[in-house]
Design a protein around this motif. Structure first.
Motif, PDB file in Angstrom:
ATOM      1  N   MET F   1      11.185  19.228   8.196  1.00  0.00           N
ATOM      2  CA  MET F   1      10.240  18.233   8.262  1.00  0.00           C
ATOM      3  C   MET F   1      11.116  16.868   7.306  1.00  0.00           C
ATOM      4  N   SER F   2      10.666  15.876   8.075  1.00  0.00           N
ATOM      5  CA  SER F   2      11.499  14.659   7.218  1.00  0.00           C
ATOM      6  C   SER F   2      10.818  14.266   5.812  1.00  0.00           C
ATOM      7  N   GLU F   3      11.614  13.507   5.142  1.00  0.00           N
ATOM      8  CA  GLU F   3      11.263  13.099   3.900  1.00  0.00           C
ATOM      9  C   GLU F   3      10.890  11.638   3.960  1.00  0.00           C
ATOM     10  N   HIS F   4      10.915  11.150   4.903  1.00  0.00           N
ATOM     11  CA  HIS F   4      10.853   9.460   5.053  1.00  0.00           C
ATOM     12  C   HIS F   4       9.379   8.917   4.718  1.00  0.00           C
ATOM     13  N   PRO F   5       9.117   7.925   4.114  1.00  0.00           N
ATOM     14  CA  PRO F   5       7.927   7.273   3.899  1.00  0.00           C
ATOM     15  C   PRO F   5       7.245   7.082   5.391  1.00  0.00           C
ATOM     16  N   ILE F   6       5.858   7.100   5.578  1.00  0.00           N
ATOM     17  CA  ILE F   6       5.354   6.974   6.760  1.00  0.00           C
ATOM     18  C   ILE F   6       4.841   5.463   6.891  1.00  0.00           C
ATOM     19  N   SER F   7       4.856   4.811   5.792  1.00  0.00           N
ATOM     20  CA  SER F   7       4.323   3.243   5.910  1.00  0.00           C
ATOM     21  C   SER F   7       5.006   2.730   4.742  1.00  0.00           C
ATOM     22  N   ARG F   8       5.335   1.209   4.810  1.00  0.00           N
ATOM     23  CA  ARG F   8       5.650   0.638   3.785  1.00  0.00           C
ATOM     24  C   ARG F   8       4.473   0.457   2.529  1.00  0.00           C
ATOM     25  N   TYR F   9       3.411   0.784   2.805  1.00  0.00           N
ATOM     26  CA  TYR F   9       2.297   0.427   2.019  1.00  0.00           C
ATOM     27  C   TYR F   9       1.730   1.765   1.495  1.00  0.00           C
ATOM     28  N   VAL F  11      -0.019   5.228   0.843  1.00  0.00           N
ATOM     29  CA  VAL F  11      -1.009   6.013   2.029  1.00  0.00           C
ATOM     30  C   VAL F  11      -1.822   7.121   1.105  1.00  0.00           C
ATOM     31  N   PRO F  12      -3.041   6.884   1.436  1.00  0.00           N
ATOM     32  CA  PRO F  12      -3.989   7.729   0.516  1.00  0.00           C
ATOM     33  C   PRO F  12      -3.980   9.169   0.753  1.00  0.00           C
ATOM     34  N   GLU F  13      -4.202   9.978   0.110  1.00  0.00           N
ATOM     35  CA  GLU F  13      -4.291  11.560   0.381  1.00  0.00           C
ATOM     36  C   GLU F  13      -5.622  11.706   1.290  1.00  0.00           C
ATOM     37  N   VAL F  14      -5.474  12.812   2.242  1.00  0.00           N
ATOM     38  CA  VAL F  14      -6.810  12.781   2.879  1.00  0.00           C
ATOM     39  C   VAL F  14      -8.183  13.197   2.142  1.00  0.00           C
ATOM     40  N   ASP F  19     -15.764   9.719   3.083  1.00  0.00           N
ATOM     41  CA  ASP F  19     -16.288  10.681   3.781  1.00  0.00           C
ATOM     42  C   ASP F  19     -16.192  10.863   5.212  1.00  0.00           C
ATOM     43  N   ASP F  20     -16.641   9.783   6.088  1.00  0.00           N
ATOM     44  CA  ASP F  20     -16.579   9.483   7.157  1.00  0.00           C
ATOM     45  C   ASP F  20     -15.126   9.709   7.854  1.00  0.00           C
ATOM     46  N   LEU F  21     -14.157   9.032   7.137  1.00  0.00           N
ATOM     47  CA  LEU F  21     -12.837   8.985   7.777  1.00  0.00           C
ATOM     48  C   LEU F  21     -12.220  10.178   7.204  1.00  0.00           C
ATOM     49  N   ARG F  22     -12.547  10.942   6.258  1.00  0.00           N
ATOM     50  CA  ARG F  22     -11.871  12.423   5.849  1.00  0.00           C
ATOM     51  C   ARG F  22     -12.346  13.437   6.914  1.00  0.00           C
ATOM     52  N   LEU F  40      -3.505   8.088   8.457  1.00  0.00           N
ATOM     53  CA  LEU F  40      -2.878   7.766   7.257  1.00  0.00           C
ATOM     54  C   LEU F  40      -2.554   6.510   6.602  1.00  0.00           C
ATOM     55  N   ALA F  41      -1.760   5.733   7.659  1.00  0.00           N
ATOM     56  CA  ALA F  41      -1.120   4.639   7.204  1.00  0.00           C
ATOM     57  C   ALA F  41      -2.339   3.570   7.280  1.00  0.00           C
ATOM     58  N   LEU F  42      -3.109   3.559   8.197  1.00  0.00           N
ATOM     59  CA  LEU F  42      -4.364   2.640   8.557  1.00  0.00           C
ATOM     60  C   LEU F  42      -5.258   2.778   7.179  1.00  0.00           C
ATOM     61  N   ALA F  43      -5.526   4.197   6.661  1.00  0.00           N
ATOM     62  CA  ALA F  43      -6.479   4.498   5.760  1.00  0.00           C
ATOM     63  C   ALA F  43      -6.137   3.559   4.202  1.00  0.00           C
ATOM     64  N   HIS F  44      -5.099   2.940   4.342  1.00  0.00           N
ATOM     65  CA  HIS F  44      -4.846   2.105   3.079  1.00  0.00           C
ATOM     66  C   HIS F  44      -6.142   1.071   3.091  1.00  0.00           C
ATOM     67  N   ARG F  45      -6.697   0.716   4.325  1.00  0.00           N
ATOM     68  CA  ARG F  45      -7.798  -0.407   4.486  1.00  0.00           C
ATOM     69  C   ARG F  45      -8.896   0.556   5.185  1.00  0.00           C
ATOM     70  N   PRO F  46      -9.699   1.030   4.769  1.00  0.00           N
ATOM     71  CA  PRO F  46     -10.966   1.780   5.398  1.00  0.00           C
ATOM     72  C   PRO F  46     -11.567   1.070   6.515  1.00  0.00           C
ATOM     73  N   ASP F  47     -12.101  -0.155   5.983  1.00  0.00           N
ATOM     74  CA  ASP F  47     -12.918  -0.708   6.946  1.00  0.00           C
ATOM     75  C   ASP F  47     -12.194  -1.377   8.079  1.00  0.00           C
ATOM     76  N   GLU F  48     -10.909  -1.698   7.998  1.00  0.00           N
ATOM     77  CA  GLU F  48     -10.228  -2.129   9.179  1.00  0.00           C
ATOM     78  C   GLU F  48     -10.010  -0.728   9.938  1.00  0.00           C
ATOM     79  N   MET F  49      -9.683   0.557   9.337  1.00  0.00           N
ATOM     80  CA  MET F  49      -9.689   1.594  10.027  1.00  0.00           C
ATOM     81  C   MET F  49     -10.556   2.004  10.878  1.00  0.00           C
ATOM     82  N   ARG F  50     -11.877   1.982  10.348  1.00  0.00           N
ATOM     83  CA  ARG F  50     -13.095   2.223  11.140  1.00  0.00           C
ATOM     84  C   ARG F  50     -13.078   1.485  12.470  1.00  0.00           C
TER      85      ARG F  50
END
Lengths: 195, 195, 195, 195, 195, 195
Positions: F1-9, F11-14, F19-22, F40-50
């Motif tokens: 499994m690679s160790e590279h970051p998945i976003s430059r921003y 990333v929250p833990e699940v 609640d709704d996003l989790r 995970l990358a978009l969860a940095h902004r929950p409203d936009e993610m929804r």
């Protein structure tokens, strides 16, 4: 009134212009109520300015089948494609007035393909954009398309020449950072839409 | 002598031109030995022709720091980029003669970045191409680069204005399918290279 | 004779070349009167040079329906579009000689759409430019157009392959700043035009 | 096994190839387990095929500072930019195997700027893309950047020449609609990621 | 009032919208005095419309360092570059009102590089245009430039996300030929310039 | 499994998601076996993610004439043209699975014009690319072409809207340097070709 410079180059005072140019500028000030900045910015080079306005008048004042609104539409569409603030704002105002339509200039500047214009006008603007961006490929078949819309060969020359001339104008305006007069922005916006 | 048409539009006979233009054309015929086709092709519209040559002369005849060869180099480089056969062939001949260099015009037309020119000239042509293709982004920092090569603000105006004017010329020549005179192709090729 | 370097990379002396390449170069010197710089610039890498000229000869020497002038026209048109000074100047000379036409090469280099060529040749060059710039979109309908002009499938392969090969050549020449020999510029210019 | 044609042109049977090419093809079949379609598609023109593979082998087999994975990365990045299905799929497989990395080829094909590569490799690919798309502007300053990443002048030639050669290959593959063998798609995908 | 269709697709009546959307539309009609056509055109697909406005509100309503005028400037600059008539005209009106500046929207739409904005805003719009046209090359160094102008990482996300969202909006508006309401053209033009 | 970051921003833990996003993320983890990084990358902004996923689901889950494979093909072709690594790799995997074809995704990503697809699908992708790159010129005649291939107006909306939505997604993924999960690269490659 804004205090921004109207050109990156020195701008002469009207009173210091050569006689013929001062007269021309005062006449336009009389008729328009203000001096469009293009006259001041280009006056930095009087010989070039004379030729510029002779060329402009030869094209825009020529009698032919293109209406004044058609010609202004060509100016607005090609100047917008060249990102020329001066020409889009100033000729947008003239287009609104000549076409008696407060919406047309902004439509043509943003996307003439969606503007409230005729198919004939759309063909005219398609050709103008081709002359502006890809003159290398212009040929008889372009004239054929335009003739099918009722343009004759002199009209086609007019479309090409107006495009070519404002291509020069757009480059000089962008180069000098020529600023449109504040007055232009609101001109011609008071008429009822599509009336 | 080739029998190809020199324009897609009607071309007047020299004897039928308005007096001032006929005189101008005869003078150039006297000095060059032939009438460059641009004079005949544009004579289809005398008013535009007058303004065209006034503009041309104001720019190309103006005294300043740019040499005649510098100016012709700008014409050749930008006209080649615009795929303008008339201007590349005709001004290529003038460039060879003015620069006393039989190689320079073909080099500049094909890829000025590899031509036998100075860094100062390369900076001049980089700027001319930017005015031609991307005037929207021209700003003070471009002038800064040119000043670092010894150009002053009037030189910079010259570079921009010559580019803008020949941009008009290139579009008209491509639109009319203006044909360069056969004479131009071989002119100035007899001098020793790099002499 | 100019003193400019002919490549950004070291250029071997002819006497130091491997036997087969030295022989090849001496033979061309014998027939042309000088050694075209491409032979010297590419000799920096003998194995690549051998393959380069084998490929070149397989394409340019192949018997088929394309005339030598047709092939050289493809080289000049695509090389000009790629801004390759070496190929435009050297193959421009060959085109003038093969076509026995002192004007054709400069016309094709500047804008083949306005050159004194046949419709069939224009279709050939349209296709060559498409292979050069947008091979991703080439498909059977392009072959259909070419067949309607009398080209067969082997001719079409020739057009595509010459274009692809000189695309390689153009990139290497631009990368190494390969300099055309001074001799090429004036070759083939003495013939009567359109004779 | 898919039944799609592997080229728009006739494809010879291996047994009908000239002796030297048949031998070459049988050797590769022996080592790879199948005959890559490029050998069959190009065999339509044996002389061109010989030169093609000589050129290929001269570049890809040359000893130098570029690793085999570096070279394959150049092929994948430039071929993807040229939308060449054959080269991306076939050399993508080789890249996965040579780099022992099942992810790298898809990353490089899609956007090498975001691939798991070193800054040195990114500079190498930036340069390759410049040679591919804008060789006209390549100059000493590009070499300066590459030298700052530890490449020497022979490495830089390798990068440029591999790019130029595969530019030829990409155009021929797109022109002939050369089809990658089904085998390539899955090759080299079984290795642990980033191992 | 013009009689042109506001979309190439069927447009529902407000009374026929699902309850939540009807309520939303009536609220905006209450506050603006008219229903912006985007609400009617997108209502052809209620589920997509809901997500569209949720996304819009999440971005444009979010508290942060970007002012409302900054955000509208991003919309106008990128929508103009995408030739989106609806977004330039509608958001141009909002920009005039929010910035209390009757000139700014036309300046930004035509050439933001020459608009009466701060260096910080110019850097913001340079980045927005890069995200719009060349997101593939966006990287940390872009963020570095923006940070040097005082933007933090959340501001940078806002610029990118507003650009990306209106890129979607521009494509839908151009696809449906969405027509800006006549009301937008004149809104916010009555204020004193630069006040 | 690679160790590279998945976003430059960040990333929250699940477990830290609203609640709704989790819940949404855990459901997808349940069905896919892993959490695609876009969640995970978009969860940095929950409203936009929804809003993002509501939009996604409205388009991709909508019943209509486009098959799931058709829709994924649009995503892969336009995302490849936008050089979006995340979308090409992730949706390439879904396309292989939905189309039950291990070759199709790589073909469509590299050059859909040469992919094993129907003429109808090629017309669909031609239109998608036009919406993506040149929406300003889309008009009724494009719809006419698509209707001739059996698409109805709702299908055409779907093609345009999926393209527009993934254009947003591509820009956000390139902006954040969103990394595709290693799992996607190999998914769907085990099926017999063309079965």
């Amino acid at each position: 009134m804004s205090e921004h410079p109207i050109s990156r180059y020195p701008v002469p005072e009207v009173k210091d212009l050569p006689d013929d140019l001062r007269e021309k500028v005062l006449a336009i000030q009389e008729s328009s109520g203000f001096v469009p900045n293009v006259f001041l910015a280009l006056a930095h080079r009087p010989d070039e300015m004379r030729a510029f306005f002779d060329y402009h008048d030869a094209l825009m004042g020529r009698e032919g089948n293109l209406t004044v609104a058609d010609k202004e539409m060509i100016v607005v569409a090609t100047s917008a494609d060249n990102s020329c603030q001066y020409c889009v704002v100033a000729h947008g105002a003239i287009l609104r007035i000549r076409a008696k339509n407060p919406l047309l200039a902004d439509q043509v500047a943003t996307n003439y393909r969606k503007a409230d214009i005729t198919d004939r006008q759309r063909a005219m603007l398609d050709f103008a954009l081709k002359v502006s961006n890809e003159a290398r490929s212009v040929n008889e078949s372009d004239s054929g398309v335009l003739r099918s819309h009722g343009f004759d060969d002199e009209d086609i020359w007019d479309i090409a020449a107006i495009t070519a001339f404002f291509g020069l104008s757009n480059r000089m305006a962008n180069f000098t950072a020529m600023r449109p007069n504040d007055e232009f922005y609101g001109m011609g916006r008071g008429m009822p839409a599509d009336s």
